[in-house]
Design an enzyme around this catalytic site. Structure first.
Site, PDB file in Angstrom:
ATOM      1  CE  LYS A  68      -3.913   1.855   2.686  1.00  0.00           C
ATOM      2  NZ  LYS A  68      -4.732   1.657   3.886  1.00  0.00           N
ATOM      3  CB  SER A 163      -8.136   3.541   3.168  1.00  0.00           C
ATOM      4  OG  SER A 163      -7.266   3.035   4.147  1.00  0.00           O
ATOM      5  CB  SER A 187      -8.055   0.663   6.265  1.00  0.00           C
ATOM      6  OG  SER A 187      -8.718   1.881   6.520  1.00  0.00           O
TER       7      SER A 187
END
Lengths: 516, 463
Positions: A68, A163, A187
């Site tokens: 990420k 996210s 997330s």
């Protein structure tokens, strides 16, 4: 695929190249912000050398992974999907990134997210939203009613959740074999549920946060996204343990483990928290949750209803604590040392103001303003301290339940399956986050480990997952139960045209694709 | 006119003497090239985390013990937020809620009416000592309309020592700070050299009439020496008294001391009251310290700090050293103050005493009157003295053995200052300063004098 690598049925460079090609052909998913093609191939070559010499570094050697884009990667752009860090090349690797590289993993690239990890859709980053690969799956297309004959790919796609949407999409679409996400309020688990992958949130303090650009320091953890529970255990084994650079990691030695194949669940006690029957929970998921509980019961486990009475205060509590920490953590972005700097030169203050206005999106700025409000001297006791106390109550709820003999809690992960993008953006980020975080975020408050296991497809042909929450530092027990459950439900493999095209058996063998 | 009672409190920042910074491994060094001692954490690169420096904690514990404080076995770290170019993270890590040490005291001495022989001891309460980060330095380049930022100092460990408003004038403030400085230097927890920014003092000053509540206080900053501290405090007291007697009011403001003009002026920068939005530092667990009783059995002693262990190893503090000097050498208390006040002077004195038969009570006179005044005249430190302890001891021995008179000794000393490498004996011989011991020789000289002064002799005999 690890076995395949070991036996020489496929080489690390082949594997890497196939992933890179697949990334290109699934570009429309917008899962990746940066693809580090050159360095990945180099790493793959080095891995190949090791395999040739018969000295691979372990199970992860040569395995393509994605990270990420809020983890620092030396020499590779780290943006947090924000204008503030566009073009920012970090001089150091996050500890977890370094560990993966030390185990021989091949870093394919950095995945897309909501800006600074604020959001539950992966729709609010400056590089655009991430599309859920299942939007293009045979299973979804079969179930969806075409709106018009000339409908194209663009209009009907569903979100990944967030996210860590980019990481979830990357794993789900087979462009990598595992990915790192982050989990502050759900997330990692939320997009895992929407994308039909395993999403593990480890216990706070187990895995180092050094190099993870923080959202809420007291709740953030690096998250693990894989296609099966065994793979998650392998990743966990390579990442967990004390890091002197992170003073919030525990000192105890961590021993990597292999998951046993549980057959007898009669000694297990599964708790079903009644408060997780939250408003807005779809009847589909409610039914699935119930079915899962029955599954355990019929297999001989003890299934009990439990209560976590302070659950309903967790959203508000989270918002106070989260925004307060965000306001603090974002204070360093002033354009002076790194990142975006505005052209405004009238004074230092005006440069700061312009830089931050230009660098941050509305969501980030909104949270900063709220957070600063809560931290004002006159408000501190009323909001921040109160929220800390409520947080303690929420954590105690879990303690009480676990002390009463429950081993693991079973809850839904999301309120429904993935929403279409056009529908999702009807509400603002804050509203969405408040709705979507309700089932996942208490685990962050309490620092507990939790995992999403893909369970079944919804009526619309989209993945639905269920969540297991375990005791602090009892990941082995948690994952063992999750693995048993995974075996029972036999979640289907995504049928993606692009994947089929590039696959020669490596990506999808048998029913589940894994690398253990 | 009703009398005024001035009230003075101090906030002192002492830079901790350590190899690396409070929360990161970059070096601590004075006057290094700009931005050459900056780690990723110091530059606030996103994703970096603080790691507490053990040595800094030990320094704070030592200082707390030396100032008779209670050491908090559990203390906490907080973030203090404000935006400034020299604060990269936008917040400073400090200890606002629970500092490492509280409720101590510092005793210091003053001469009454400038007479060294009348010394009085006073005490100031120490409210607390807290660990915190130093900021970087910013320099304003007005010609090019830019600000230059050097982060070498950002993150260096500081001990903030807060002294309660128990002082009443510049002299007391100066004496208290001087004593603190000596203590810190003795402990080694800070080198405390004001000129190098290792000791920074802000004064809080107010005045009120007896029986009335305390007046509005001002904060005085930019004080660069102990001498200026006394001046700044006294000026501010006067300014406030004059202002109030003229019917004016005192603003709760921050003022800077202008050393050239000898006055305090309002500081432009600080507008209104800042809300620092204090928040617990989430990346640092509470700091737990142990004593012998509470120390768990199987703890790795590298991992913990034992307060008792540190207490046992504290060196003699200045007050103890002074007592020992008085006791051992029979000198006066005020002498011991002067000896400790000059860097190296006590050691010099003791060295001379060892090497001479002259009694310490007599040696001290030579040290304090002759040696020290010479050094002061020429702005030399003890280390830079052209007269070594050996040379002085040799000289004093000649005097003690009555080989020379004390007048002659002073002349020899004057010669020794030239630092030409001659020994006292050589100088005595050169200048023929030997005392005549021979009775007959003396009588001859006297007779010669008398013979040469017939008239005076007659006048003296006649009365």
């Amino acid at each position: 695929v690890s076995a395949a690598l070991k036996e020489g049925r496929v080489t690390p460079t082949e594997l890497c190249q196939r992933c890179l090609v697949l990334i290109k052909s699934t570009k429309f998913l917008n899962a990746y912000i940066t693809v580090a093609e050159e360095t990945a191939l180099k790493q793959a070559e080095e891995s190949e050398e090791r395999y040739k010499r018969g000295q691979p570094l372990g199970t992860l050697d040569g395995i393509p992974i994605a990270v990420k884009d809020n983890f620092n990667t030396a020499g590779i752009e780290t943006t947090c999907a924000s204008n503030m860090l566009k073009g920012y090349i970090s001089p150091y690797n996050a500890t977890v990134v370094q560990k993966l590289l030390d185990h021989g993993a091949v870093l394919l690239g950095k995945t897309n997210l909501d800006e600074f990890a604020m959001g539950s859709g992966s729709t609010d980053g400056v590089f655009g939203p991430v599309r859920n690969p299942w939007s293009y799956s045979k299973q979804y297309k079969e179930k969806s009613v075409p709106k018009s004959l000339s409908e194209d790919k663009e209009s009907d796609w569903v979100i990944t959740g967030g996210s860590s949407g980019g990481s979830a999409a990357a794993v789900s679409s087979f462009t990598c074999f595992a990915a790192l996400g982050s989990d502050t309020g759900g997330s990692t688990r939320n997009p895992a549920a929407h994308c039909g992958v395993v999403g593990l949130k480890p216990t706070y303090g187990l895995i180092s946060r050094h190099g993870l650009i923080p959202l809420v320091n007291s709740m953030d953890v690096p998250g693990i996204l894989t296609r099966c529970v065994d793979d998650a255990a392998v990743l966990l084994g390579s990442l967990a343990g004390h890091d002197p650079k992170d003073s919030t990691t525990i000192q105890d030695d961590f021993k990597p483990f292999e998951l046993p194949n549980l057959t007898d669940v009669s000694k297990l006690s599964i708790g079903i928290p009644k408060e997780y029957h939250a408003p807005g929970l779809s009847s589909e998921i409610l039914a699935l949750w119930s079915k899962a509980a029955d599954l355990f019961k019929n297999a001989g486990a003890k299934v009990v209803e439990v209560s976590l009475p302070h659950t309903r205060y967790s959203i508000v509590c989270y918002h106070v604590l989260c925004t307060a920490e965000v306001a603090s953590n974002m204070a360093r972005f002033d354009g002076l040392e790194y990142g975006h700097r505005s052209d405004m030169k009238d004074s230092t203050e005006s440069m700061y103001a312009a830089t931050r206005r230009e660098g941050f999106n509305d969501v980030v700025r909104g949270r900063i303003l709220s957070g600063n409000y809560f931290l004002l001297k006159q408000n501190y006791e009323k909001y921040f301290v109160k929220a800390q106390k409520v947080r303690r109550l929420i954590a105690n709820d879990f303690l009480k339940v676990f002390m009463s003999g429950v081993d693991v809690l079973l809850t839904p992960t999301t309120l429904s399956d993935a929403a279409p993008y056009t529908e999702f953006i009807q509400e603002d980020n804050r509203t969405r986050s408040a709705q979507d975080d309700i089932l996942t975020q208490a685990a962050n408050m309490a620092g507990l480990p939790a995992i999403n296991v893909p369970t079944a497809l919804s009526e619309r042909g989209l993945p639905v997952g269920l969540q297991f929450i375990g005791r602090s530092f009892q990941e082995k027990q948690l994952l063992t139960v999750a693995k048993w459950f995974e075996k029972q439900v036999q979640f289907p493999v995504i049928e993606l045209e692009e994947v089929k095209r590039h696959d020669n058996g490596v990506f999808q063998h048998q029913k589940s694709a894994s690398f253990s | 006119l009703a009398p005024w009672i001035p009230v003075v409190g101090l906030e002192i920042h002492a830079q901790i003497s350590s190899n690396s910074k409070l929360f990161s491994g970059s070096q601590v060094q004075f006057a290094a090239p700009p931005n050459s001692l900056v780690s990723f954490f110091d530059a606030s690169l996103p994703g970096t985390l603080p790691v507490l420096n053990r040595r800094c904690v030990e320094a704070a514990v030592m200082t707390g013990l030396a100032l008779n404080c209670s050491i908090n076995k559990k203390s906490l770290f907080d973030r203090k937020h404000y935006f400034y170019a020299d604060l990269p993270a936008g917040y400073q890590i400090t200890q606002q809620r629970v500092p490492i040490a509280v409720n101590g005291s510092l005793s210091y001495s003053l001469c009454i009416d400038n007479r060294m022989s009348q010394m009085v001891t006073k005490t100031v309460r120490i409210k607390q000592i807290q660990l915190e980060q130093d900021s970087g330095k910013s320099l304003h380049d007005d010609t090019r309309c830019q600000t230059l930022v050097d982060l070498n100092r950002a993150g260096v460990g500081l001990m903030e020592v807060v002294m309660e408003p128990d002082m009443c004038c510049g002299e007391e403030a100066a004496a208290a700070v001087r004593e603190l400085q000596l203590i810190l230097q003795t402990l080694g927890s800070s080198q405390a050299v004001m000129a190098e920014g290792q000791l920074r003092v802000d004064a809080n000053v107010s005045v009120h009439h007896p029986g009335e509540p305390y007046g509005v206080r001002t904060e005085v900053k930019n004080i660069n020496s102990i001498r200026f501290l006394a001046k700044a405090v006294d000026y501010e007291i006067q300014r406030q008294i004059e202002e109030l007697e003229n019917g004016g009011t005192i603003l709760n403001e921050t003022r800077a001391f202008d050393s050239k003009l000898g006055c305090t002026v309002p500081m432009r920068d600080k507008e209104g009251k800042q809300d620092y939005r204090f928040m617990p530092e989430p990346n640092l667990p509470p700091l737990i310290l142990y004593d012998t009783k509470s120390l768990p059995a199987n703890m790795n002693h590298q991992q913990v700090i034992n307060i008792d262990w540190i207490q046992e190893r504290l060196p003699d503090l200045p007050s103890v050293k002074r007592e020992k000097l008085v006791e051992q050498y029979g000198i006066l208390p005020e002498h011991s103050f002067t000896l400790l006040n000059e860097d190296g002077l006590a050691e010099f004195f003791e060295s001379v005493v060892k090497q001479t038969q002259m009694k310490p009570k007599k040696v001290i006179g030579w040290i304090l009157n002759d040696l020290l005044s010479y050094l002061k005249q020429h702005s030399l430190t003890v280390k830079e003295s052209p007269v070594s302890s050996i040379l002085l001891a040799d000289l004093l021995n000649l005097l003690e053995k009555k080989e020379i008179s004390s007048t002659a000794a002073k002349r020899v000393l004057a010669e020794l200052w030239k630092g030409e490498g001659k020994t006292p004996l050589e100088i005595v011989k050169e200048q023929k300063l030997e005392l005549l011991q021979d009775q007959k020789e003396l009588e001859q000289i006297c007779q010669a004098v008398i013979d040469g002064q017939e008239n005076e002799v007659i006048m003296m005999v006649l009365g």
